[in-house]
Design a protein around this motif. Structure first.
Motif, PDB file in Angstrom:
ATOM      1  N   ARG A   1      34.376  39.530  37.262  1.00 29.12           N
ATOM      2  CA  ARG A   1      35.727  39.588  37.403  1.00 29.12           C
ATOM      3  C   ARG A   1      35.878  40.732  37.901  1.00 29.12           C
ATOM      4  NH1 ARG A   1      35.902  35.715  33.477  1.00 29.12           N
ATOM      5  NH2 ARG A   1      37.665  34.061  33.594  1.00 29.12           N
TER       6      ARG A   1
ATOM      7  N   LEU B   1      44.143  38.501  39.787  1.00 33.87           N
ATOM      8  CA  LEU B   1      42.690  38.461  40.336  1.00 33.87           C
ATOM      9  C   LEU B   1      42.439  39.807  40.521  1.00 33.87           C
ATOM     10  CD1 LEU B   1      42.462  35.701  43.013  1.00 33.87           C
ATOM     11  CD2 LEU B   1      40.876  35.828  40.917  1.00 33.87           C
TER      12      LEU B   1
ATOM     13  N   ALA C   1      41.430  41.603  37.414  1.00 34.34           N
ATOM     14  CA  ALA C   1      40.243  41.019  36.511  1.00 34.34           C
ATOM     15  C   ALA C   1      40.609  40.273  35.298  1.00 34.34           C
ATOM     16  CB  ALA C   1      39.153  42.095  36.251  1.00 34.34           C
ATOM     17  N   ARG C   2      41.718  39.541  35.612  1.00 33.79           N
ATOM     18  CA  ARG C   2      42.162  38.832  34.356  1.00 33.79           C
ATOM     19  C   ARG C   2      42.449  37.169  34.649  1.00 33.79           C
ATOM     20  NH1 ARG C   2      47.030  39.029  32.782  1.00 33.79           N
ATOM     21  NH2 ARG C   2      47.950  40.300  34.680  1.00 33.79           N
TER      22      ARG C   2
ATOM     23  N   HIS D   1      38.729  31.405  36.928  1.00 40.37           N
ATOM     24  CA  HIS D   1      37.863  31.046  37.809  1.00 40.37           C
ATOM     25  C   HIS D   1      38.488  30.367  39.058  1.00 40.37           C
ATOM     26  CE1 HIS D   1      34.538  29.309  40.260  1.00 40.37           C
ATOM     27  NE2 HIS D   1      33.504  29.936  39.406  1.00 40.37           N
TER      28      HIS D   1
ATOM     29  N   ALA E   1      32.699  35.125  42.843  1.00 39.39           N
ATOM     30  CA  ALA E   1      33.444  34.381  42.078  1.00 39.39           C
ATOM     31  C   ALA E   1      32.665  33.308  41.443  1.00 39.39           C
ATOM     32  CB  ALA E   1      34.439  33.609  42.999  1.00 39.39           C
TER      33      ALA E   1
END
Length: 283
Positions: free
Chosen positions: A3, A54, A57-58, A61, A88
């Motif tokens: 992430r 995104l 980093a939260r 997927h 990803a």
């Protein structure tokens, strides 16, 4: 899925794109370089909230569809798009079909060969780039729809103006055999490409010769080193054929040159002057 690395990569790609590059106005109130998060989200057809997560980093997927949309929105190269997928946790699968995008450096190369006719051919035998001398020697490809720029279709299904099959090349039977073998190999590499599947079906239904060659199941083609074009204006033009593979895009650059001092070299020089405006002779 990494992430943090994904977030950093997305941010770095976003900040390098000028708004004008994607048709957005450059306003005086921009405090950061590149695009805003909401602009990337809009271009990628996803929510601003999700894209923001995104970059923080939260986010969960992302799907392959979202990754593909982000790659287009951020104008990623093929290598960058693959890197995005790996970050990803969704490595890109094989391309569904032959690439038709020609690198600008290859296009520039074609036009730096003023004394050679040069084309770029896809794995499906579509001519996807050419220089002026190739158009004068063979046909003005810019005046044709995509489907008519396919060499295999042209060889087996025509048209054959004035009885000249595939521009009157001397090795047309050899080309027919080799191209069938290479097309079979391409169909195996791209089994999910609808255009390639439709091309094979059309050829099988429209050409007994192709159907016979296809049924042989051969996949090894011999290179052609020399051929002669029966040109309707300047007469026969004998050329050497050199092929450069562009492995990462499954494309080939085909370069036609005449022996120095030969009548064919003089014919190519004349064609470079005449160009494609030559008494409206059919290609």
């Amino acid at each position: 899925m990494d992430r943090r690395q994904l977030a950093d990569f997305l941010r770095s790609r976003r900040e390098r794109i000028a708004p004008a590059e994607v048709g957005l106005p450059t306003g005086p109130r921009r405090r950061t370089p590149g695009l805003r998060r909401e602009e990337v989200a809009q271009l990628a057809f996803i929510s601003t909230e999700y894209y923001t997560r995104l970059e923080q980093a939260r986010a969960p997927h992302p799907s392959r569809e979202v990754l593909a949309q982000l790659a287009r929105a951020l104008r990623l190269s093929d290598a960058e798009g693959a890197h995005l997928h790996h970050l990803a946790g969704a490595p890109p699968g094989p391309s569904p079909g032959p690439s038709r995008e020609v690198r600008q450096s290859i296009v520039d190369l074609l036009h730096r060969l003023p004394h050679a006719a040069a084309i770029v051919v896809s794995a499906g035998f579509e001519i996807i780039a050419w220089n002026d001398l190739a158009a004068a020697l063979m046909e003005d490809f810019s005046a044709l729809p995509r489907r008519d720029r396919n060499l295999v279709r042209r060889a087996f299904l025509g048209p054959h103006p004035e009885g000249r099959r595939l521009y009157g090349v001397s090795d047309v039977a050899e080309f027919a055999r080799n191209s069938t073998q290479e097309l079979r190999a391409a169909a195996a590499r791209y089994p999910d490409d609808p255009e390639l599947t439709a091309l094979v079906r059309e050829l099988l239904h429209g050409s007994e010769e192709f159907a016979r060659l296809w049924a042989a199941h051969d996949v090894t083609a011999a290179p052609t080193l020399r051929k002669t074009f029966a040109h309707p204006v300047v007469g026969p033009v004998t050329v050497n054929c050199d092929v450069l593979d562009i492995a990462d895009r499954d494309q080939r650059v085909v370069i036609y040159t005449a022996t120095p001092g030969s009548p064919s070299e003089e014919a190519l020089r004349l064609l470079s002057v005449l160009g494609t405006e030559r008494l409206n002779v059919p290609g």
